[in-house]
Write a protein that holds these residues in place. Sequence first.
Motif, PDB file in Angstrom:
ATOM      1  N   TYR A  54       0.944  -1.286  -0.132  1.00 13.93           N
ATOM      2  CA  TYR A  54       0.007   0.005  -0.116  1.00 13.93           C
ATOM      3  C   TYR A  54       0.703   1.477  -0.086  1.00 13.93           C
ATOM      4  CZ  TYR A  54      -4.212  -2.685   0.142  1.00 13.93           C
ATOM      5  OH  TYR A  54      -5.147  -3.650  -0.213  1.00 13.93           O
TER       6      TYR A  54
ATOM      7  N   PRO B 195      -8.216   3.871  -1.922  1.00 14.51           N
ATOM      8  CA  PRO B 195      -8.388   3.916  -3.592  1.00 14.51           C
ATOM      9  C   PRO B 195      -7.989   5.297  -3.720  1.00 14.51           C
ATOM     10  CG  PRO B 195     -10.612   4.237  -2.344  1.00 14.51           C
ATOM     11  CD  PRO B 195      -9.502   4.102  -1.130  1.00 14.51           C
TER      12      PRO B 195
ATOM     13  N   GLY C 226      -7.100   1.103   9.171  1.00 15.57           N
ATOM     14  CA  GLY C 226      -7.008   0.823   7.786  1.00 15.57           C
ATOM     15  C   GLY C 226      -7.845   1.774   6.784  1.00 15.57           C
TER      16      GLY C 226
ATOM     17  N   ASP D 201      -3.637   3.662   9.508  1.00 14.88           N
ATOM     18  CA  ASP D 201      -3.149   3.205   8.432  1.00 14.88           C
ATOM     19  C   ASP D 201      -1.835   2.419   8.454  1.00 14.88           C
ATOM     20  OD1 ASP D 201      -4.924   2.290   5.669  1.00 14.88           O
ATOM     21  OD2 ASP D 201      -2.852   2.145   5.418  1.00 14.88           O
ATOM     22  N   LEU D 202      -1.460   1.341   7.796  1.00 12.12           N
ATOM     23  CA  LEU D 202      -0.040   1.039   7.870  1.00 12.12           C
ATOM     24  C   LEU D 202       0.755   1.992   6.836  1.00 12.12           C
ATOM     25  CD1 LEU D 202      -0.296  -2.879   7.571  1.00 12.12           C
ATOM     26  CD2 LEU D 202       0.502  -1.732   9.515  1.00 12.12           C
TER      27      LEU D 202
ATOM     28  N   GLY E  64       0.207   2.964  12.080  1.00 11.28           N
ATOM     29  CA  GLY E  64       0.039   2.065  13.042  1.00 11.28           C
ATOM     30  C   GLY E  64      -0.645   0.806  12.465  1.00 11.28           C
ATOM     31  N   ASP E  65      -0.442  -0.263  13.293  1.00 10.60           N
ATOM     32  CA  ASP E  65      -0.939  -1.584  12.873  1.00 10.60           C
ATOM     33  C   ASP E  65      -2.106  -1.959  13.961  1.00 10.60           C
ATOM     34  OD1 ASP E  65      -1.401  -4.386  12.700  1.00 10.60           O
ATOM     35  OD2 ASP E  65       0.676  -4.771  12.345  1.00 10.60           O
ATOM     36  N   ILE E  66      -3.041  -2.286  12.996  1.00 10.35           N
ATOM     37  CA  ILE E  66      -4.439  -2.528  14.034  1.00 10.35           C
ATOM     38  C   ILE E  66      -4.093  -3.676  15.058  1.00 10.35           C
ATOM     39  CG2 ILE E  66      -6.727  -3.806  14.014  1.00 10.35           C
ATOM     40  CD1 ILE E  66      -6.898  -2.432  11.078  1.00 10.35           C
TER      41      ILE E  66
ATOM     42  N   TYR F  49     -13.272  -1.034   6.933  1.00 11.06           N
ATOM     43  CA  TYR F  49     -13.685  -1.550   5.669  1.00 11.06           C
ATOM     44  C   TYR F  49     -12.436  -2.051   4.669  1.00 11.06           C
ATOM     45  CZ  TYR F  49     -17.261  -1.835   1.969  1.00 11.06           C
ATOM     46  OH  TYR F  49     -18.065  -2.405   1.084  1.00 11.06           O
ATOM     47  N   GLY F  50     -12.769  -3.233   4.276  1.00 12.19           N
ATOM     48  CA  GLY F  50     -11.771  -3.811   3.202  1.00 12.19           C
ATOM     49  C   GLY F  50     -10.305  -4.037   3.740  1.00 12.19           C
TER      50      GLY F  50
HETATM   51  C1  LIG Z   1      -8.270  -2.181   0.523  1.00 13.80           C
HETATM   52  S1  LIG Z   1      -7.497  -0.863   1.564  1.00 13.80           S
HETATM   53  C2  LIG Z   1      -9.134   0.079   2.337  1.00 13.80           C
HETATM   54  C3  LIG Z   1      -8.807   1.168   2.561  1.00 13.80           C
HETATM   55  C4  LIG Z   1     -10.302   1.771   3.268  1.00 13.80           C
HETATM   56  N1  LIG Z   1     -10.525   1.331   4.300  1.00 13.80           N
HETATM   57  C5  LIG Z   1     -11.250   1.965   2.140  1.00 13.80           C
HETATM   58  O1  LIG Z   1     -12.035   1.083   2.052  1.00 13.80           O
HETATM   59  O2  LIG Z   1     -11.150   2.818   1.199  1.00 13.80           O
HETATM   60  C6  LIG Z   1      -6.862  -1.758   2.967  1.00 13.80           C
HETATM   61  C7  LIG Z   1      -5.994  -0.812   3.663  1.00 13.80           C
HETATM   62  O3  LIG Z   1      -5.850  -1.342   4.921  1.00 13.80           O
HETATM   63  C8  LIG Z   1      -4.282  -1.020   5.410  1.00 13.80           C
HETATM   64  N2  LIG Z   1      -4.103  -2.205   6.321  1.00 13.80           N
HETATM   65  C9  LIG Z   1      -4.049  -3.491   5.996  1.00 13.80           C
HETATM   66  N3  LIG Z   1      -3.657  -3.939   7.353  1.00 13.80           N
HETATM   67  C10 LIG Z   1      -3.606  -3.226   8.323  1.00 13.80           C
HETATM   68  C11 LIG Z   1      -3.334  -3.444   9.670  1.00 13.80           C
HETATM   69  N4  LIG Z   1      -2.883  -4.383  10.131  1.00 13.80           N
HETATM   70  N5  LIG Z   1      -3.177  -1.940  10.228  1.00 13.80           N
HETATM   71  C12 LIG Z   1      -3.403  -1.222   9.795  1.00 13.80           C
HETATM   72  N6  LIG Z   1      -4.009  -0.802   8.353  1.00 13.80           N
HETATM   73  C13 LIG Z   1      -3.655  -1.981   7.842  1.00 13.80           C
HETATM   74  C14 LIG Z   1      -3.765  -1.029   4.043  1.00 13.80           C
HETATM   75  O4  LIG Z   1      -2.634  -0.524   4.297  1.00 13.80           O
HETATM   76  C15 LIG Z   1      -4.679  -0.367   3.252  1.00 13.80           C
HETATM   77  O5  LIG Z   1      -4.499   1.056   3.342  1.00 13.80           O
END
Ligand SMILES: C[S@@+](CC[C@H](N)C(=O)[O-])C[C@H]1O[C@@H](n2cnc3c(N)ncnc32)[C@H](O)[C@@H]1O
Length: 703
Positions: A418, A424, A466, A489-490, A515-517, A533-534
């Motif tokens: 990412y 997006p 995220g 977000d990461l 940061g990491d969830i 979401y996602g």
């Molecule tokens: C598909 S995108 C979705 C972005 C947003 N939620 C949306 O629907 O528009 C997934 C996002 O989750 C973040 N992500 C994935 N694993 C994560 C984690 N463990 N901690 C924080 N963010 C994370 C990724 O960096 C990415 O930006």
Amino acid sequence: MQLTPAILEPPVVLSNDPPPPPALAEGLRRHQDGQLEGAERIYRNFLRDNPEHPQALAFMGTLAAQQGNFQVATELLSKAIQRNPALADPRYCRGRILAIHGQLSQAVTPFSFATALGHPKAGEELESLLTQLGPQDRVQSYRIRANSHYSRNQLELALQCIRDAIRTNPEDISNWLIFTQFLAHIRFTRRVEPDLLADIRDAFEIKELDHKHIAGAAISALMHGDSIATLRTAFAQDGDPIDYLRRGLAEGALRPLTEDSLFRKILERSLVNSPEFEHLLTGLRTAILLEYIGNTDHQPKLLGLISSLSQQCFLNEYIWTTTAEEGEVVRQLVGEIKGLAENNKPVPAATLAIVGAYQPLHRLPCAMWLQTQAWPEALAGTIRLQLDEPLQEQRLRTQIPSVLPVADDESEQLRLQYEESPYPRWINLPIQGDTISLEKYISRIFPTLTEAERRQPDNPQILVAGCGTGLAPNHLAQHIKNASVVALDLSLNSLAYAQRKSCELSLDNVEYMQGDILNLGMLGRQFDHINCYGVLHHLKDIQKAWRALADCLTPNGTMQIGIYGEIAQRPLEHARLFIDQGSYGSSLDDIRKCRQDMIAQKDDTLILRLTESPSFFNMSDFRDLIFHYKKRFVTMVQLRNMIAELGLQFIGFQHSDPSINQRYLHRFPQDTAMCSLELWEQFEAEHPETFSSFYNFWVRKPN
Ligand SMILES: C[S@@+](CC[C@H](N)C(=O)[O-])C[C@H]1O[C@@H](n2cnc3c(N)ncnc32)[C@H](O)[C@@H]1O
């Protein structure tokens, strides 16, 4: 007040209505003959055995109104409409009753429905009524008719009505919103009249609208117009299309296209979402590059067009295919730009614009120097998009705090993906109406929640976990009254994009952090609402991440989750197999090649369907859709078990298509709150297309 039958006419059955059963038809015949008592007897008998029959209720309602029993009439007619909303006559009769009682404004709605449903007298009555009312009632009437036509797939009529509403009050954004919602489902198959084209062009000027919804309709309109003729002919004639286009460029044959403002707006404000149009534009880009390289005399004439193409290519993240020859020419041009920058000499604007159509200008080593130069107005959009905004993001990136460590290798892989493709890439945040409290926001989506269940503080703390490039945090910060939003977000590049958007929208209630969830516990904060979401399906241990989220949710707090559903993802399995069999890697070149190979699969309907999906047309979307590093899917049963294990309460799905809930209720009328996952599981098994790839749902933490 006793009214004579002449004031309220007997019912009529329209050609689209179901024919009434013989017994009822006999009652109607007598009714229309003026034998009211005979008709009433037959209706009553019929209703005794068929108390819910919509036409019987409607006929009886009209009769009651003719007898002056308006309250009974209103109840019967409302019930008839509820049982069969497509019946025009009971709506017409409702309108007549209201009009007779002087409730003119209230009569607009039933008359408008009746008109849209084809009642022969309603249109005339409505017009005469509207002449006595203000423009807002007229707009309301157009909107009702528009939506009614739309719900019955009468798209042209729907468009006409909503454009009439726009004409009546062009300042009202909600009419434009409906217009764009309709356009999202329309592809023109013939030449489009100039007034409609002008409305589509105007919609591109309104920044509150989501222009990507307009792109498909706008492109189909353009494809049936004259300005595109040379481009189309180039690919239809027998010779080399690029040579043809190069000649056309030299001779000025492409001038109509360069002067077509709709064409330019599509490129600058939305994503080209048609493989056919993409093919033409890819050829045009090649022709421009080869014809105009070093040909500085011609360049100024085409600067605007090249700049628009350059913006489109940046927006789609350079997903269009390129040849080795083009790659070589672009390398030469980049060398030239660097040389000129080193010597502080002016760079020709067209050279910069052409390079920007192949690679992002902010990645050039001299990007900061380029930003300080003076550029012609025609290049302004490209400079903003490819230099000003990304360089602003680079500055913002350094200020975003990294508060929670990346938990493990898998999170690190995700972070890298990412960082490379923030997701997006969005342009506009479409408006959603007024600012409302979180409580109201929730109750609009789930009206059956009890007062206690939906209760929320006046100044809610919201977490978007995220958050990607910030669609959700910016939407929530803008839309929820007194909200304080934490966006986590990461990926720092995603966060910087999101923060730039907050600045653009003048929002100061979003706090961005990396940061990491999985390490959320370290933050030591609690939230009234969480949006994730996602994201969860990217993680190895979905439940662990979900628990980390649930642990920082306040009692009575709500959480919106979007997660890939196993059944809904099945159609994509075929595409993933295609990728495996074709041995495509995850490099940008491999992804481009894979897309071209997919477009060429004319006989593979599943792949073809994918090439029509909105996610097919820019790199981060496409990558996220099928090239993802690792993805898991959940079944409804797993979902149910996870929610139970976390001690959360499922409060419902959020569908973009409201007819899904209607169909569900029709199938399972006993589940009025629509939150039985067992029944939804059964519903999905019966209708596998119910969820479009995601389960989008809300849960709540019981007190
Ligand atoms: C598909 S995108 C979705 C972005 C947003 N939620 C949306 O629907 O528009 C997934 C996002 O989750 C973040 N992500 C994935 N694993 C994560 C984690 N463990 N901690 C924080 N963010 C994370 C990724 O960096 C990415 O930006």
